[in-house]
Design a protein around this motif. Structure first.
Motif, PDB file in Angstrom:
ATOM      1  N   PRO A   6      64.054  45.393  39.654  1.00 36.83           N
ATOM      2  CA  PRO A   6      63.656  44.684  40.879  1.00 36.83           C
ATOM      3  C   PRO A   6      62.639  45.437  41.729  1.00 36.83           C
ATOM      4  O   PRO A   6      61.755  44.826  42.320  1.00 36.83           O
ATOM      5  CB  PRO A   6      64.973  44.496  41.636  1.00 36.83           C
ATOM      6  CG  PRO A   6      66.039  44.604  40.607  1.00 36.83           C
ATOM      7  CD  PRO A   6      65.502  45.523  39.547  1.00 36.83           C
ATOM      8  N   VAL A   7      62.740  46.743  41.763  1.00 37.30           N
ATOM      9  CA  VAL A   7      61.773  47.522  42.548  1.00 37.30           C
ATOM     10  C   VAL A   7      60.392  47.427  41.907  1.00 37.30           C
ATOM     11  O   VAL A   7      59.378  47.242  42.593  1.00 37.30           O
ATOM     12  CB  VAL A   7      62.228  48.990  42.688  1.00 37.30           C
ATOM     13  CG1 VAL A   7      61.170  49.828  43.372  1.00 37.30           C
ATOM     14  CG2 VAL A   7      63.548  49.064  43.437  1.00 37.30           C
ATOM     15  N   THR A   8      60.326  47.524  40.585  1.00 33.60           N
ATOM     16  CA  THR A   8      59.049  47.400  39.879  1.00 33.60           C
ATOM     17  C   THR A   8      58.452  46.029  40.123  1.00 33.60           C
ATOM     18  O   THR A   8      57.262  45.910  40.439  1.00 33.60           O
ATOM     19  CB  THR A   8      59.245  47.639  38.367  1.00 33.60           C
ATOM     20  OG1 THR A   8      59.755  48.962  38.176  1.00 33.60           O
ATOM     21  CG2 THR A   8      57.942  47.476  37.607  1.00 33.60           C
ATOM     22  N   VAL A   9      59.253  44.999  39.993  1.00 31.45           N
ATOM     23  CA  VAL A   9      58.783  43.630  40.213  1.00 31.45           C
ATOM     24  C   VAL A   9      58.253  43.476  41.632  1.00 31.45           C
ATOM     25  O   VAL A   9      57.197  42.870  41.852  1.00 31.45           O
ATOM     26  CB  VAL A   9      59.905  42.606  39.913  1.00 31.45           C
ATOM     27  CG1 VAL A   9      59.500  41.212  40.336  1.00 31.45           C
ATOM     28  CG2 VAL A   9      60.274  42.644  38.432  1.00 31.45           C
ATOM     29  N   GLU A  10      58.953  44.045  42.597  1.00 38.60           N
ATOM     30  CA  GLU A  10      58.518  43.956  43.997  1.00 38.60           C
ATOM     31  C   GLU A  10      57.138  44.579  44.193  1.00 38.60           C
ATOM     32  O   GLU A  10      56.259  43.995  44.822  1.00 38.60           O
ATOM     33  CB  GLU A  10      59.521  44.651  44.912  1.00 38.60           C
ATOM     34  CG  GLU A  10      59.062  44.698  46.359  1.00 38.60           C
ATOM     35  CD  GLU A  10      59.931  45.573  47.249  1.00 38.60           C
ATOM     36  OE1 GLU A  10      59.503  45.826  48.377  1.00 38.60           O
ATOM     37  OE2 GLU A  10      61.016  46.006  46.817  1.00 38.60           O
ATOM     38  N   TYR A  11      56.931  45.755  43.636  1.00 31.98           N
ATOM     39  CA  TYR A  11      55.652  46.440  43.825  1.00 31.98           C
ATOM     40  C   TYR A  11      54.532  45.797  43.008  1.00 31.98           C
ATOM     41  O   TYR A  11      53.374  45.790  43.440  1.00 31.98           O
ATOM     42  CB  TYR A  11      55.781  47.937  43.539  1.00 31.98           C
ATOM     43  CG  TYR A  11      56.370  48.650  44.729  1.00 31.98           C
ATOM     44  CD1 TYR A  11      55.566  49.105  45.759  1.00 31.98           C
ATOM     45  CD2 TYR A  11      57.744  48.825  44.840  1.00 31.98           C
ATOM     46  CE1 TYR A  11      56.108  49.731  46.872  1.00 31.98           C
ATOM     47  CE2 TYR A  11      58.292  49.447  45.946  1.00 31.98           C
ATOM     48  CZ  TYR A  11      57.469  49.895  46.959  1.00 31.98           C
ATOM     49  OH  TYR A  11      58.005  50.501  48.060  1.00 31.98           O
ATOM     50  N   GLU A  12      54.838  45.253  41.840  1.00 31.30           N
ATOM     51  CA  GLU A  12      53.829  44.511  41.081  1.00 31.30           C
ATOM     52  C   GLU A  12      53.391  43.281  41.868  1.00 31.30           C
ATOM     53  O   GLU A  12      52.209  42.946  41.908  1.00 31.30           O
ATOM     54  CB  GLU A  12      54.367  44.118  39.713  1.00 31.30           C
ATOM     55  CG  GLU A  12      54.451  45.278  38.756  1.00 31.30           C
ATOM     56  CD  GLU A  12      55.006  44.898  37.405  1.00 31.30           C
ATOM     57  OE1 GLU A  12      55.561  43.783  37.249  1.00 31.30           O
ATOM     58  OE2 GLU A  12      54.905  45.729  36.490  1.00 31.30           O
ATOM     59  N   THR A  13      54.337  42.612  42.507  1.00 32.49           N
ATOM     60  CA  THR A  13      54.017  41.441  43.321  1.00 32.49           C
ATOM     61  C   THR A  13      53.157  41.839  44.507  1.00 32.49           C
ATOM     62  O   THR A  13      52.181  41.165  44.839  1.00 32.49           O
ATOM     63  CB  THR A  13      55.308  40.736  43.788  1.00 32.49           C
ATOM     64  OG1 THR A  13      56.048  40.331  42.631  1.00 32.49           O
ATOM     65  CG2 THR A  13      54.998  39.535  44.654  1.00 32.49           C
ATOM     66  N   ARG A  14      53.486  42.954  45.128  1.00 34.24           N
ATOM     67  CA  ARG A  14      52.683  43.438  46.263  1.00 34.24           C
ATOM     68  C   ARG A  14      51.262  43.766  45.824  1.00 34.24           C
ATOM     69  O   ARG A  14      50.293  43.448  46.528  1.00 34.24           O
ATOM     70  CB  ARG A  14      53.347  44.645  46.906  1.00 34.24           C
ATOM     71  CG  ARG A  14      54.616  44.278  47.669  1.00 34.24           C
ATOM     72  CD  ARG A  14      55.308  45.473  48.252  1.00 34.24           C
ATOM     73  NE  ARG A  14      54.500  46.073  49.326  1.00 34.24           N
ATOM     74  CZ  ARG A  14      54.843  47.186  49.951  1.00 34.24           C
ATOM     75  NH1 ARG A  14      55.955  47.819  49.635  1.00 34.24           N
ATOM     76  NH2 ARG A  14      54.076  47.666  50.908  1.00 34.24           N
ATOM     77  N   ALA A  15      51.112  44.424  44.677  1.00 35.50           N
ATOM     78  CA  ALA A  15      49.783  44.780  44.167  1.00 35.50           C
ATOM     79  C   ALA A  15      48.978  43.514  43.862  1.00 35.50           C
ATOM     80  O   ALA A  15      47.793  43.412  44.212  1.00 35.50           O
ATOM     81  CB  ALA A  15      49.905  45.642  42.909  1.00 35.50           C
ATOM     82  N   LYS A  16      49.621  42.557  43.226  1.00 35.35           N
ATOM     83  CA  LYS A  16      48.966  41.288  42.895  1.00 35.35           C
ATOM     84  C   LYS A  16      48.508  40.588  44.170  1.00 35.35           C
ATOM     85  O   LYS A  16      47.359  40.138  44.274  1.00 35.35           O
ATOM     86  CB  LYS A  16      49.939  40.398  42.114  1.00 35.35           C
ATOM     87  CG  LYS A  16      49.482  38.965  41.944  1.00 35.35           C
ATOM     88  CD  LYS A  16      50.466  38.132  41.148  1.00 35.35           C
ATOM     89  CE  LYS A  16      51.781  37.966  41.842  1.00 35.35           C
ATOM     90  NZ  LYS A  16      52.687  37.057  41.144  1.00 35.35           N
TER      91      LYS A  16
END
Length: 78
Positions: A6-16
């Motif tokens: 979930p943390v990885t997904v959160e930061y990937e979403t933020r980067a996107k």
């Protein structure tokens, strides 16, 4: 870290969202981004850019290449 973390997904979403926001603020399409990236030696077509950015799992190097290509000098991270 796993891609499903979930943390990885959160930061990937933020980067996107950060990259998409910068493109939108400047009125730059994926086709235009592809041209600008080509000028700095990065070869991507608009379809690949759409897919890569939509997934959000791109590298920090790719993010910096895009930001450099669109002459982004300041970023709002919130």
């Amino acid at each position: 870290m796993a891609k499903s973390d979930p943390v990885t997904v959160e930061y990937e979403t933020r980067a996107k969202n950060l990259l998409k926001g910068e493109l939108k603020r400047r009125g730059i399409t994926y086709a235009q981004l592809a041209e600008k990236l080509s000028e700095i030696g990065v070869n991507e077509n608009d379809r690949n850019l759409n897919n890569k950015i939509s997934r959000g799992g791109f590298s920090a190097a790719f993010l910096l290449q895009c930001l450099s290509a669109i002459d982004a000098t300041d970023l709002r991270l919130t």
